[in-house]
Design a protein around this motif. Structure first.
Motif, PDB file in Angstrom:
ATOM      1  N   TYR A  12       0.856  -1.181   0.000  1.00 45.30           N
ATOM      2  CA  TYR A  12       0.000   0.000   0.000  1.00 45.30           C
ATOM      3  C   TYR A  12       0.899   1.241   0.000  1.00 45.30           C
ATOM      4  CZ  TYR A  12      -2.909  -3.564   2.438  1.00 45.30           C
ATOM      5  OH  TYR A  12      -3.556  -4.705   2.823  1.00 45.30           O
ATOM      6  N   GLY A  13       0.480   2.292  -0.706  1.00 46.09           N
ATOM      7  CA  GLY A  13       1.236   3.539  -0.605  1.00 46.09           C
ATOM      8  C   GLY A  13       1.311   4.306  -1.902  1.00 46.09           C
ATOM      9  N   GLY A  14       2.251   5.266  -1.936  1.00 46.70           N
ATOM     10  CA  GLY A  14       2.475   6.064  -3.124  1.00 46.70           C
ATOM     11  C   GLY A  14       1.505   7.209  -3.257  1.00 46.70           C
ATOM     12  N   CYS A  15       0.675   7.179  -4.294  1.00 43.88           N
ATOM     13  CA  CYS A  15      -0.252   8.271  -4.623  1.00 43.88           C
ATOM     14  C   CYS A  15      -1.635   7.996  -4.035  1.00 43.88           C
ATOM     15  CB  CYS A  15      -0.366   8.429  -6.134  1.00 43.88           C
ATOM     16  SG  CYS A  15       1.200   8.760  -6.972  1.00 43.88           S
ATOM     17  N   VAL A  16      -2.145   8.938  -3.283  1.00 41.68           N
ATOM     18  CA  VAL A  16      -3.440   8.774  -2.621  1.00 41.68           C
ATOM     19  C   VAL A  16      -4.561   8.499  -3.630  1.00 41.68           C
ATOM     20  CG1 VAL A  16      -5.223  10.131  -1.429  1.00 41.68           C
ATOM     21  CG2 VAL A  16      -2.908   9.973  -0.475  1.00 41.68           C
ATOM     22  N   SER A  17      -4.483   9.115  -4.799  1.00 41.96           N
ATOM     23  CA  SER A  17      -5.548   8.913  -5.788  1.00 41.96           C
ATOM     24  C   SER A  17      -5.516   7.525  -6.424  1.00 41.96           C
ATOM     25  CB  SER A  17      -5.465   9.985  -6.879  1.00 41.96           C
ATOM     26  OG  SER A  17      -4.212   9.965  -7.512  1.00 41.96           O
ATOM     27  N   ASP A  18      -4.545   6.687  -6.043  1.00 43.04           N
ATOM     28  CA  ASP A  18      -4.511   5.299  -6.488  1.00 43.04           C
ATOM     29  C   ASP A  18      -5.194   4.362  -5.493  1.00 43.04           C
ATOM     30  OD1 ASP A  18      -3.189   5.649  -8.907  1.00 43.04           O
ATOM     31  OD2 ASP A  18      -1.195   5.474  -8.010  1.00 43.04           O
ATOM     32  N   GLN A  42      -2.336  13.984  -2.669  1.00 47.40           N
ATOM     33  CA  GLN A  42      -1.111  13.754  -1.904  1.00 47.40           C
ATOM     34  C   GLN A  42      -0.330  12.558  -2.462  1.00 47.40           C
ATOM     35  OE1 GLN A  42      -4.242  13.544  -0.181  1.00 47.40           O
ATOM     36  NE2 GLN A  42      -4.281  15.733   0.245  1.00 47.40           N
ATOM     37  N   ALA A  43       0.996  12.642  -2.344  1.00 45.41           N
ATOM     38  CA  ALA A  43       1.859  11.523  -2.707  1.00 45.41           C
ATOM     39  C   ALA A  43       3.018  11.469  -1.722  1.00 45.41           C
ATOM     40  CB  ALA A  43       2.386  11.657  -4.136  1.00 45.41           C
ATOM     41  N   MET A  44       3.404  10.247  -1.377  1.00 46.86           N
ATOM     42  CA  MET A  44       4.562  10.010  -0.509  1.00 46.86           C
ATOM     43  C   MET A  44       5.452   8.955  -1.154  1.00 46.86           C
ATOM     44  SD  MET A  44       4.980  11.584   2.494  1.00 46.86           S
ATOM     45  CE  MET A  44       5.552  10.479   3.803  1.00 46.86           C
ATOM     46  N   PRO A  45       6.773   9.122  -1.091  1.00 47.67           N
ATOM     47  CA  PRO A  45       7.691   8.116  -1.639  1.00 47.67           C
ATOM     48  C   PRO A  45       7.816   6.927  -0.683  1.00 47.67           C
ATOM     49  CG  PRO A  45       8.944   9.912  -0.684  1.00 47.67           C
ATOM     50  CD  PRO A  45       7.491  10.298  -0.557  1.00 47.67           C
ATOM     51  N   LEU A  46       6.661   6.324  -0.383  1.00 43.60           N
ATOM     52  CA  LEU A  46       6.559   5.282   0.639  1.00 43.60           C
ATOM     53  C   LEU A  46       5.596   4.197   0.202  1.00 43.60           C
ATOM     54  CD1 LEU A  46       6.843   4.238   3.674  1.00 43.60           C
ATOM     55  CD2 LEU A  46       4.787   5.604   4.113  1.00 43.60           C
ATOM     56  N   PHE A  47       6.006   2.941   0.397  1.00 50.83           N
ATOM     57  CA  PHE A  47       5.114   1.793   0.247  1.00 50.83           C
ATOM     58  C   PHE A  47       5.337   0.884   1.451  1.00 50.83           C
ATOM     59  CE2 PHE A  47       5.676   3.498  -3.925  1.00 50.83           C
ATOM     60  CZ  PHE A  47       4.426   3.384  -4.515  1.00 50.83           C
ATOM     61  N   VAL A  48       4.248   0.407   2.033  1.00 49.48           N
ATOM     62  CA  VAL A  48       4.337  -0.460   3.211  1.00 49.48           C
ATOM     63  C   VAL A  48       3.595  -1.757   2.920  1.00 49.48           C
ATOM     64  CG1 VAL A  48       4.668   1.343   4.936  1.00 49.48           C
ATOM     65  CG2 VAL A  48       2.359   0.771   4.204  1.00 49.48           C
TER      66      VAL A  48
END
Length: 507
Positions: A12-18, A42-48
């Motif tokens: 899960y992660g990356g671009c909120v619109s995904d 919003q976008a974060m360079p994060l995947f968990v």
């Protein structure tokens, strides 16, 4: 670098619109580009991952989930050993984006927000805004934040009230305050060319420039504008002075629009020699000084003291409309944006909204959007419910707000957890109940640790399937003992399904 997915691992992660494309599992094929953030959210360079791993880089990067292989640049970090989705998120947050001190005004979360966009679009003016504010109160709604949208100022870059639309701004704001509202104004980092503000900013070197040293003129949704360089402290101070002047006449806060990475360009000349994503982040960082703020798009602003809403959604039932509200909001939480708002009730994409309004809005859809939002961190209206709904449907909206008040303590607990530990206010089922098979359940959510919320988001439905974790749950006065099954539940008409986890009496 290729990272092998683990068995039954979900990311899960990356671009909120995904949100509707999450999570990504071993059988999926999905490419995501974070350099720059291509989305209006919003976008974060994060995947968990559900197996306790995370992927991170301080800047944007491309990632390809390729049926069990994850392809990323060599300088991306992949860390593991954190057990669960919750463990991976908390470890990444503490190491890479620890939460800033939160000074958000509780008015954004405790009371309904009313935005003037759908009612007035670009025609913001004192007379109609006072009518809107009066109508809110007269129709039985609690006054909270009145957010005045684009169209109130002289032009972009001259952040003073338009003299023809607002003859006495200070007096107008006092009237709105007397009704019980706080006042927020829409602003952006753009400046209308061929104006006094533009010439001043140009001469002081406050604008982003092209590689040839000319002011960069950006094409955006409202036309063409020069762009302030927020890597330049002098540009920040210039903007500060204008907003401070507005605060001196009573303005309480600001809606910070634009700042999308896509409106900046690589190779342009900036004071700090920064990337498009970094310009977006600096615009987001700026707003933390205001207790009343709102952002639609940010990059790497997880953990910031910001109120962040979903991008404008269509007035529709599909993934461009209300079906995206829960998945996108859950993705906001797992990427460090817990203080969220699921767009404006009914849809904020105004051209779509206006076209449908001419032929008749879907009142059921409007109410289902309110149903989804009512137990989320914030609820925001724009189209006046009393204008677009029948009396019966309007009463459903009031019932949603009454339910919101009923769950005030649960919302308060989830807010405190977000402030103190960075945990999401809205949580994936997998986040709260790891290992029970809920990895792909993204159409219901946990409000904090004990309240399960499953709104109905399909047209014409009166019931829905709910994935219920193991334990004893209370639903509308009845106890459900679950072994971790899926049940079809029917709530009171027009209301969300809400289950409360009960304490085990033997413990």
């Amino acid at each position: 670098m290729i990272i092998q997915m683990l068995e039954n691992e979900y990311w899960y992660g990356g671009c909120v619109s995904d949100g509707t494309r999450m999570p990504v599992g071993p059988e999926d094929n999905l490419e995501i580009q974070l350099d720059p953030n291509p989305t209006p959210n919003q976008a974060m360079p994060l995947f968990v991952s559900s197996k306790g791993r995370y992927i991170w880089k301080d800047a944007g990067f491309p990632i390809h989930f390729d049926r069990g292989n994850i392809v990323v640049p060599d300088d991306v970090r992949c860390e593991g050993g954190f057990g669960t989705l919750r463990g991976a998120y908390l470890a990444a947050m503490e190491r890479h984006f620890p939460f800033k001190p939160v000074n958000l005004s509780r008015a954004l979360l405790d009371k309904p927000i009313f935005n003037s966009w759908i009612e007035l679009t670009f025609h913001q003016n004192e007379k109609d805004l006072l009518h809107y504010a009066n109508s809110i109160v007269q129709n039985g709604f609690e006054p909270g934040v009145l957010m005045i949208d684009d169209g109130w100022s002289e032009y972009y870059g001259d952040w003073s009230f338009h003299s023809g639309k607002f003859p006495d701004p200070a007096k107008f704001i006092n009237k709105v305050h007397d009704m019980g509202f706080s006042v927020m104004l829409w602003v952006c980092p753009f400046i209308t060319p061929d104006t006094v503000a533009y010439r001043e900013a140009r001469d002081k070197g406050l604008l982003i420039k092209t590689a040839e040293g000319k002011p960069y003129i950006c094409e955006w949704w409202n036309g063409y504008s020069a762009v302030l360089d927020f890597s330049n402290p002098e540009a920040v101070a210039w903007f500060d002075r204008q907003l401070q002047a507005l605060q001196e006449i009573g303005v309480d806060g600001f809606k910070f629009d634009a700042g999308d990475s896509i409106y900046y360009r690589e190779g342009h000349l900036t004071f700090g020699n920064v990337t498009p994503n970094e310009q977006s982040r600096l615009w987001a960082e700026y707003g933390q000084k205001y207790a009343l703020n709102e952002y639609r798009v940010t990059f790497r602003a997880g953990g910031y003291s910001l109120f962040q809403r979903l991008c404008d959604k269509e007035h529709g039932w599909g993934n461009k409309g209300i079906a995206a509200l829960i998945p996108d909001s859950l993705l906001q939480g797992i990427t460090g944006h817990p203080f969220s708002c699921p767009d404006m009730v009914g849809g904020g994409e105004y051209l779509n909204f206006q076209q449908l309004e001419d032929s008749g809005l879907d009142e059921e859809l409007f109410c289902r959007h309110s149903e989804i939002a009512c137990l989320m961190p914030a609820i925001q209206f724009s189209a006046a419910p009393w204008r677009v709904l029948s009396p019966d449907h309007l009463q459903i909206i009031h019932r949603h707000l009454a339910l919101r008040s009923q769950y005030e303590s649960q919302r308060e607990d989830s807010f405190k957890a977000a402030v103190s530990s960075g945990e999401p206010m809205l949580r994936f089922m997998e986040y709260q109940f790891p290992g029970e098979g809920f990895e792909r359940v993204t159409d219901q959510f946990m409000l904090g640790s004990h309240t399960l919320v499953a709104p109905i988001y399909e047209k014409g439905k009166a019931s829905r399937e709910v994935s219920i974790p193991r334990g004893r749950w209370l639903f509308e006065g009845n106890t459900i003992v679950s072994e971790g099954e899926v049940r079809v539940l029917t709530p009171q008409a027009g209301m969300p399904i809400v289950l409360e986890l009960q304490k085990d009496p033997q413990k």
